[in-house]
Design a protein around this motif. Sequence first.
Motif, short mmCIF file in Angstrom:
data_model
loop_
_atom_site.label_atom_id
_atom_site.label_comp_id
_atom_site.label_asym_id
_atom_site.label_seq_id
_atom_site.Cartn_x
_atom_site.Cartn_y
_atom_site.Cartn_z
N THR A 132 64.56 -16.31 36.64
CA THR A 132 63.97 -14.77 37.20
C THR A 132 64.01 -14.77 38.74
OG1 THR A 132 62.60 -15.11 35.35
CG2 THR A 132 61.96 -13.41 36.86
N TYR A 179 62.54 -15.64 26.34
CA TYR A 179 62.53 -15.19 25.06
C TYR A 179 62.94 -16.09 23.74
CZ TYR A 179 61.06 -10.80 27.41
OH TYR A 179 60.42 -10.02 28.38
N TYR A 217 59.95 -18.30 22.42
CA TYR A 217 59.23 -17.37 21.20
C TYR A 217 60.17 -17.87 19.98
CZ TYR A 217 56.94 -15.18 25.05
OH TYR A 217 56.30 -14.84 26.26
N LYS A 253 63.91 -11.21 21.85
CA LYS A 253 63.67 -9.90 21.95
C LYS A 253 64.99 -9.42 22.92
CE LYS A 253 60.69 -8.05 25.52
NZ LYS A 253 59.60 -6.99 25.66
N LYS A 285 56.59 -12.19 22.90
CA LYS A 285 55.26 -12.85 23.15
C LYS A 285 54.26 -12.65 22.05
CE LYS A 285 51.31 -12.91 26.67
NZ LYS A 285 51.31 -13.18 27.80
N GLY A 340 55.17 -7.12 32.39
CA GLY A 340 55.88 -8.39 33.30
C GLY A 340 56.95 -8.67 32.46
N GLN A 341 57.68 -9.78 33.20
CA GLN A 341 59.17 -10.13 32.45
C GLN A 341 59.09 -10.69 31.20
OE1 GLN A 341 62.48 -11.64 34.46
NE2 GLN A 341 62.61 -10.78 32.53
N THR A 342 57.79 -11.31 30.66
CA THR A 342 57.54 -11.80 29.30
C THR A 342 56.56 -11.15 28.47
OG1 THR A 342 56.02 -13.37 30.16
CG2 THR A 342 58.25 -14.34 29.91
N GLY A 343 55.97 -9.98 29.13
CA GLY A 343 55.44 -9.37 28.26
C GLY A 343 56.08 -7.82 27.96
N GLN A 354 58.03 -12.33 38.65
CA GLN A 354 58.00 -12.12 36.98
C GLN A 354 56.86 -10.56 36.75
OE1 GLN A 354 57.19 -14.68 38.72
NE2 GLN A 354 58.69 -16.41 37.60
#
Lengths: 247, 318
Positions: free
Chosen positions: A13, A38, A42, A117, A178, B247-250, B268
């Motif tokens: 990132t 992801y 996950y 995802k 998540k 955010g990035q992972t949410g 993020q």
Amino acid sequence: MKLLVCISKTPDTTSKIAFTEGNTKFDENAVQWIINPYDEWYALVKAIEMKEQDPAVTIHLVTVGEADAEPIIRKALALGGDEAIRINIQSNDSFVVASQIAAIAKEGAYDLILTGKETIDYNSACIGSMLAGLLDLPFVSLANHMVLNGNTASVKREIEGGEETCEVTLPAIVSCQKGMAEQRIPNMRGIMAARTKPLKVVEPIAVQATTSIKTYDLPPAKSGVKLVAADNVDELVRLLKEEAKAF
Amino acid sequence: MVLIYIDQAEQQIKKSSLEAISYGAALAKQLGVTAEGILLGTVTDDLVSLGKYGLQKLHQVSDASLNHFDAKVFTQVLTEAAKATNATVLVFAHNLNGKAVAPAVAVKLHAGIVTGANSLPDTSNGFTVTKTVFSGKAFAHINIDTAIKVISINQNCFGVQMHEGAATVEALSIAIPAASIKVTATHKVEGEIPLTEANIVVSGGRGLKGPENWGIIEDLAKVLGAATACSRPVSDSDWRPHHEHVGQTGVQVAPNLYIAVGISGAIQHLAGVNRSKTIVVINKDPEAPFFKAADYGIVGDAFEVLPALTAAIQKSKA
């Protein structure tokens, strides 16, 4: 129970995003590569949890990429999974990627295919859905919880403003987000074990790409923040209403 | 012909689909073809008035079993509908259901797809669609090389556009395959505006010091008709539910207005919000990186600024 977890390699990132060759190629110079979060946090960790609950579960990892994807798939094996398959082709076309995975999936007769995802590079969220189309399987997207009960999975998926729980008979495809599992860090034992786990390299099937990336560009830089004094919120309201037309 | 998928939940057409119709109608005009819609199930909305958004004809498969989303069933029905209507371009909203079915339908139709488009395609030399990549940090211009094309559009990128007009409604008969999933429970957060459908989002971070202080976020959200959200540390500490984490992972959001309160702006977090049209940052630390990504900012104490801002907005709306 045989699980297939799809693993993709993405830039970290925090990587600087830049392009070369007249903005036609992503500049990989100095990019730190990671497992798509992801896929890792996950999908893969969920599969590992399922194996911890039931040792009869077998986990195969699959990635579509050239030799430079191997450190990523080894890292995934260090977290868990029994063996990995790398399909030796680099493509930016989701259909090409999904078709390669579908070929492996057909051969392996998996009960459950897990994907993240979306990837954090192309953000297309295509692979799970395309696999469902190619394999004619039920697809539950954006899942944040899953419990297996024999040949049925009870899966929670996000809907607008809430979530729904549904039951799906395996085989099926689930895309994970998540809530599905918690991030793990590979331990030394896992890293050592990963070195000797089988990593099979297979050649791609022939498929015609459906899209082609012409160019990239960067968004225009923000013109700079307009600061408003903390005791002058009326001015902020005016700017938001009249200038930004935000409400 | 451009065929627009009209997505519904609880028998109501989603706002993101009205935007998809507006986009599809503009695209049809650009290509010199008709803009038609496909609706699965039955809704309480007035279908003729979808013409206001530029829809000329609506094909409806009005089987009540289609009121519940099932990716496999919807993929099959939409594929058959696209074939029966001779659609050459399919348009979806890049929302939860659109993400689940559009790529599968593309595969079935041997069509190339670009998901998350944010403007009309350039059709001057091919069919080139622009989409955000690298979580909003860049754009890619992607050509769809197949005869049939599928596009899903990012929310809030085109806007809902109103015209004069009425749509004709035609029943479409398609055999409905057996359900592939069984919904056993639905949980809706009552009274809240869904984050991904919201025009305005008010988001809080660690700067709010604790869950007991969220009242000032909720008050501001209320006067704006906004959804509430939070940063990752906040949801990780269980101050707020996970579904509010952007955010990035949410959750990734792209509202017209994103107001970040007490959020430093880690990369993020920005990855989940940088497609917002206007960003307002309220933070007591003038060095907070979020200010660099913001359009407007206030350096100040959230506990003083927020109640004042809420009151000022209330006054301006009165």
